[in-house]
Design a protein around this motif. Structure first.
Motif, PDB file in Angstrom:
ATOM      1  N   THR A   1       0.960  -1.216   0.133  1.00  0.00           N
ATOM      2  CA  THR A   1       0.029  -0.028  -0.043  1.00  0.00           C
ATOM      3  C   THR A   1       0.843   1.277   0.137  1.00  0.00           C
ATOM      4  OG1 THR A   1      -0.076   0.012   2.417  1.00  0.00           O
ATOM      5  CG2 THR A   1      -2.005  -1.057   1.206  1.00  0.00           C
ATOM      6  N   ARG A   2       0.090   2.395  -0.514  1.00  0.00           N
ATOM      7  CA  ARG A   2       0.776   3.790  -0.431  1.00  0.00           C
ATOM      8  C   ARG A   2      -0.192   4.739  -0.153  1.00  0.00           C
ATOM      9  NH1 ARG A   2      -0.237   2.692  -5.668  1.00  0.00           N
ATOM     10  NH2 ARG A   2      -0.539   4.371  -6.995  1.00  0.00           N
ATOM     11  N   TYR A   3       0.337   5.843   0.808  1.00  0.00           N
ATOM     12  CA  TYR A   3      -0.625   6.886   1.173  1.00  0.00           C
ATOM     13  C   TYR A   3      -0.141   8.212   0.732  1.00  0.00           C
ATOM     14  CZ  TYR A   3      -2.966   3.093   3.493  1.00  0.00           C
ATOM     15  OH  TYR A   3      -3.365   1.941   4.023  1.00  0.00           O
ATOM     16  N   ALA A   4      -0.938   9.087   0.556  1.00  0.00           N
ATOM     17  CA  ALA A   4      -0.605  10.477   0.346  1.00  0.00           C
ATOM     18  C   ALA A   4      -0.566  10.940   1.709  1.00  0.00           C
ATOM     19  CB  ALA A   4      -1.778  11.239  -0.091  1.00  0.00           C
ATOM     20  N   ASP A   5       0.522  11.992   1.902  1.00  0.00           N
ATOM     21  CA  ASP A   5       0.891  12.416   3.081  1.00  0.00           C
ATOM     22  C   ASP A   5      -0.328  12.884   4.072  1.00  0.00           C
ATOM     23  OD1 ASP A   5       4.078  13.725   2.097  1.00  0.00           O
ATOM     24  OD2 ASP A   5       3.483  11.730   2.728  1.00  0.00           O
ATOM     25  N   PRO A   6      -1.077  13.591   3.408  1.00  0.00           N
ATOM     26  CA  PRO A   6      -2.103  14.130   4.479  1.00  0.00           C
ATOM     27  C   PRO A   6      -3.076  13.137   4.971  1.00  0.00           C
ATOM     28  CG  PRO A   6      -2.203  15.487   2.351  1.00  0.00           C
ATOM     29  CD  PRO A   6      -1.340  14.099   2.299  1.00  0.00           C
ATOM     30  N   VAL A   7      -3.064  12.135   4.403  1.00  0.00           N
ATOM     31  CA  VAL A   7      -3.883  10.779   4.913  1.00  0.00           C
ATOM     32  C   VAL A   7      -3.140   9.796   5.651  1.00  0.00           C
ATOM     33  CG1 VAL A   7      -5.496  11.464   3.063  1.00  0.00           C
ATOM     34  CG2 VAL A   7      -3.962   9.585   2.970  1.00  0.00           C
ATOM     35  N   LYS A   8      -2.048   9.858   5.832  1.00  0.00           N
ATOM     36  CA  LYS A   8      -1.267   8.916   6.479  1.00  0.00           C
ATOM     37  C   LYS A   8      -1.639   8.642   7.875  1.00  0.00           C
ATOM     38  CE  LYS A   8       2.922   8.537   3.593  1.00  0.00           C
ATOM     39  NZ  LYS A   8       4.330   8.956   3.132  1.00  0.00           N
ATOM     40  N   GLY A   9      -1.747   7.557   8.403  1.00  0.00           N
ATOM     41  CA  GLY A   9      -1.947   7.461   9.685  1.00  0.00           C
ATOM     42  C   GLY A   9      -3.520   7.607  10.192  1.00  0.00           C
ATOM     43  N   ARG A  10      -4.373   7.892   9.225  1.00  0.00           N
ATOM     44  CA  ARG A  10      -5.902   8.010   9.334  1.00  0.00           C
ATOM     45  C   ARG A  10      -6.578   7.336   8.355  1.00  0.00           C
ATOM     46  NH1 ARG A  10      -7.986  12.918   8.254  1.00  0.00           N
ATOM     47  NH2 ARG A  10      -6.520  13.439   6.716  1.00  0.00           N
ATOM     48  N   PHE A  11      -6.165   7.021   7.204  1.00  0.00           N
ATOM     49  CA  PHE A  11      -7.180   6.211   6.119  1.00  0.00           C
ATOM     50  C   PHE A  11      -6.273   5.015   6.059  1.00  0.00           C
ATOM     51  CE2 PHE A  11      -8.706  10.012   3.567  1.00  0.00           C
ATOM     52  CZ  PHE A  11      -9.355  10.603   4.542  1.00  0.00           C
ATOM     53  N   THR A  12      -6.905   3.711   5.591  1.00  0.00           N
ATOM     54  CA  THR A  12      -6.325   2.592   5.257  1.00  0.00           C
ATOM     55  C   THR A  12      -7.260   2.080   4.259  1.00  0.00           C
ATOM     56  OG1 THR A  12      -6.128   2.069   7.728  1.00  0.00           O
ATOM     57  CG2 THR A  12      -6.023   0.155   6.356  1.00  0.00           C
ATOM     58  N   ILE A  13      -6.539   1.540   3.351  1.00  0.00           N
ATOM     59  CA  ILE A  13      -6.822   0.791   1.999  1.00  0.00           C
ATOM     60  C   ILE A  13      -6.664  -0.590   2.189  1.00  0.00           C
ATOM     61  CG2 ILE A  13      -4.671   1.257   0.843  1.00  0.00           C
ATOM     62  CD1 ILE A  13      -6.501   1.546  -1.829  1.00  0.00           C
ATOM     63  N   SER A  14      -7.618  -1.369   1.720  1.00  0.00           N
ATOM     64  CA  SER A  14      -7.759  -2.659   1.727  1.00  0.00           C
ATOM     65  C   SER A  14      -8.320  -3.387   0.617  1.00  0.00           C
ATOM     66  CB  SER A  14      -8.129  -3.305   3.207  1.00  0.00           C
ATOM     67  OG  SER A  14      -9.538  -2.946   3.310  1.00  0.00           O
ATOM     68  N   ARG A  15      -8.369  -4.791   0.639  1.00  0.00           N
ATOM     69  CA  ARG A  15      -8.961  -5.300  -0.553  1.00  0.00           C
ATOM     70  C   ARG A  15      -9.352  -6.690  -0.105  1.00  0.00           C
ATOM     71  NH1 ARG A  15      -5.078  -5.460  -5.688  1.00  0.00           N
ATOM     72  NH2 ARG A  15      -6.573  -7.149  -6.283  1.00  0.00           N
ATOM     73  N   ASP A  16     -10.702  -7.258  -0.748  1.00  0.00           N
ATOM     74  CA  ASP A  16     -10.980  -8.551  -0.560  1.00  0.00           C
ATOM     75  C   ASP A  16     -11.159  -8.959  -1.931  1.00  0.00           C
ATOM     76  OD1 ASP A  16     -12.596 -10.686  -0.253  1.00  0.00           O
ATOM     77  OD2 ASP A  16     -13.867 -10.014   1.295  1.00  0.00           O
TER      78      ASP A  16
END
Length: 121
Positions: free
Chosen positions: A57-72
């Motif tokens: 996974t990778r995240y934009a700096d403004p959302v790191k630590g707050r958003f989580t991407i996942s997949r089923d």
């Protein structure tokens, strides 16, 4: 026909949480990479988070630590869990996925229709 169907947007107070879902429908064989983008009024569309088939996974700096991407993978669905939401997170959120289709010509990069997320202060 391959489509990405998003759900889960809405209005939430600052500090709250939302979970966005993006389901791939149609002649799906597999999903390679997938990502969430957002576009606020008057601004360009920007990458929020991405996930590869192997789970990286990778995240934009403004959302790191707050958003989580996942997949089923069994459900051909990608999620975006958004916590500690801020008013500046207000935007239309779009799902993007690189699809492998069982039908020739239907694979490739697809976009969802977008779902509105509004965070009140």
């Amino acid at each position: 026909q391959v489509q990405l169907v998003e759900s889960g947007g809405g209005l939430v107070q600052a500090g709250g949480s939302l979970r966005l879902s993006c389901s791939a429908t149609g002649n799906i064989f597999d999903i390679n990479s997938a990502a969430w983008y957002r576009q606020a009024p008057g601004k360009e569309r920007e990458l929020v988070a991405g996930i590869h088939k192997g789970g990286n996974t990778r995240y934009a700096d403004p959302v790191k630590g707050r958003f989580t991407i996942s997949r089923d993978n069994a459900k051909d669905t990608v999620y975006l869990q958004m916590n500690a939401l801020k008013p500046e997170d207000t935007a239309v959120y779009y799902c993007n996925a690189d699809i492998i289709s069982v039908r020739a010509g239907e694979g490739g990069v697809h976009w969802g229709q977008g779902t509105q997320v509004t965070v009140s202060s």
